[in-house]
Design a protein around this motif. Structure first.
Motif, short mmCIF file in Angstrom:
data_model
loop_
_atom_site.label_atom_id
_atom_site.label_comp_id
_atom_site.label_asym_id
_atom_site.label_seq_id
_atom_site.Cartn_x
_atom_site.Cartn_y
_atom_site.Cartn_z
N HIS A 33 0.81 -1.21 0.00
CA HIS A 33 0.00 0.00 0.00
C HIS A 33 0.85 1.27 0.00
N LEU A 34 2.10 1.17 -0.37
CA LEU A 34 2.99 2.32 -0.31
C LEU A 34 3.93 2.31 -1.51
N THR A 35 4.18 3.48 -2.06
CA THR A 35 5.20 3.65 -3.08
C THR A 35 6.16 4.71 -2.59
N THR A 36 7.45 4.41 -2.61
CA THR A 36 8.48 5.39 -2.26
C THR A 36 9.33 5.61 -3.49
N THR A 37 9.27 6.82 -4.01
CA THR A 37 10.00 7.17 -5.22
C THR A 37 10.81 8.42 -4.96
N MET A 38 12.07 8.42 -5.41
CA MET A 38 12.84 9.64 -5.37
C MET A 38 12.70 10.29 -6.74
N ALA A 39 12.13 11.49 -6.77
CA ALA A 39 11.95 12.20 -8.04
C ALA A 39 12.90 13.39 -8.06
N VAL A 40 13.69 13.49 -9.12
CA VAL A 40 14.57 14.63 -9.34
C VAL A 40 13.96 15.42 -10.49
N ILE A 41 13.51 16.63 -10.18
CA ILE A 41 12.84 17.47 -11.17
C ILE A 41 13.75 18.63 -11.53
N TYR A 58 5.54 12.87 -0.05
CA TYR A 58 6.59 13.67 -0.70
C TYR A 58 7.39 14.41 0.36
N PHE A 59 8.72 14.36 0.24
CA PHE A 59 9.64 15.16 1.03
C PHE A 59 10.37 16.05 0.04
N ILE A 60 10.19 17.36 0.14
CA ILE A 60 10.87 18.28 -0.77
C ILE A 60 12.17 18.68 -0.10
N LEU A 61 13.30 18.31 -0.68
CA LEU A 61 14.60 18.54 -0.07
C LEU A 61 15.22 19.86 -0.50
N GLU A 62 14.95 20.29 -1.73
CA GLU A 62 15.47 21.57 -2.20
C GLU A 62 14.60 22.06 -3.35
N GLY A 63 14.67 23.36 -3.59
CA GLY A 63 13.84 23.95 -4.63
C GLY A 63 12.43 24.20 -4.12
N CYS A 64 11.57 24.67 -4.98
CA CYS A 64 10.18 24.90 -4.61
C CYS A 64 9.33 24.79 -5.86
N GLY A 65 8.04 24.69 -5.65
CA GLY A 65 7.14 24.55 -6.79
C GLY A 65 5.71 24.50 -6.31
N LEU A 66 4.83 24.06 -7.18
CA LEU A 66 3.42 23.92 -6.86
C LEU A 66 3.07 22.44 -6.85
N MET A 67 2.27 22.03 -5.86
CA MET A 67 1.80 20.65 -5.78
C MET A 67 0.28 20.67 -5.77
N THR A 68 -0.31 19.80 -6.57
CA THR A 68 -1.76 19.68 -6.62
C THR A 68 -2.16 18.30 -6.15
N VAL A 69 -3.09 18.24 -5.20
CA VAL A 69 -3.69 17.00 -4.74
C VAL A 69 -5.20 17.22 -4.81
N ALA A 70 -5.86 16.39 -5.59
CA ALA A 70 -7.30 16.55 -5.86
C ALA A 70 -7.53 17.94 -6.44
N SER A 71 -8.32 18.78 -5.77
CA SER A 71 -8.59 20.12 -6.30
C SER A 71 -7.81 21.21 -5.57
N GLU A 72 -6.87 20.83 -4.71
CA GLU A 72 -6.11 21.80 -3.92
C GLU A 72 -4.68 21.92 -4.46
N THR A 73 -4.22 23.16 -4.65
CA THR A 73 -2.86 23.43 -5.10
C THR A 73 -2.18 24.32 -4.07
N GLN A 74 -0.94 23.95 -3.69
CA GLN A 74 -0.17 24.73 -2.72
C GLN A 74 1.26 24.88 -3.21
N ARG A 75 1.90 25.97 -2.79
CA ARG A 75 3.33 26.13 -3.02
C ARG A 75 4.03 25.25 -1.98
N VAL A 76 5.04 24.50 -2.43
CA VAL A 76 5.79 23.60 -1.55
C VAL A 76 7.28 23.85 -1.68
N GLY A 77 8.01 23.55 -0.64
CA GLY A 77 9.46 23.69 -0.62
C GLY A 77 9.99 23.06 0.66
#
Length: 82
Positions: A33-41, A58-77
């Motif tokens: 029931h879990l997926t752990t992926t390291m994504a380099v964007i 998601y753990f954001i280690l550096e940088g920043c951006g926008l994340m959308t989950v369902a209908s909610e979008t937030q700035r993340v960093g």
């Protein structure tokens, strides 16, 4: 014990500027029931909106951006003030 490493993980390089390393998932371990992926964007890149059965954290280690989950979008960093 099953140890997963970036160097030996399945790697997916996408044209959107993302490289994903599949660490723990139903495909690579006994996780059901879990997926752990390291994504380099790359700067200006994106991870396309997608969905799948296993949950993700998601753990954001550096940088920043926008994340959308369902209908909610937030700035993340890496820091809460971003």
């Amino acid at each position: 014990m099953h140890v997963l490493k970036k160097e030996t993980a399945p790697r997916y390089v996408r044209s959107e500027g993302t490289t994903s390393y599949l660490l723990a998932s139903p495909q690579t371990s006994n996780a059901e029931h879990l997926t752990t992926t390291m994504a380099v964007i790359q700067p200006g890149g994106e991870q396309r909106i997608h969905s799948h059965r296993p949950e993700q954290v998601y753990f954001i280690l550096e940088g920043c951006g926008l994340m959308t989950v369902a209908s909610e979008t937030q700035r993340v960093g890496p820091r809460s003030e971003e």
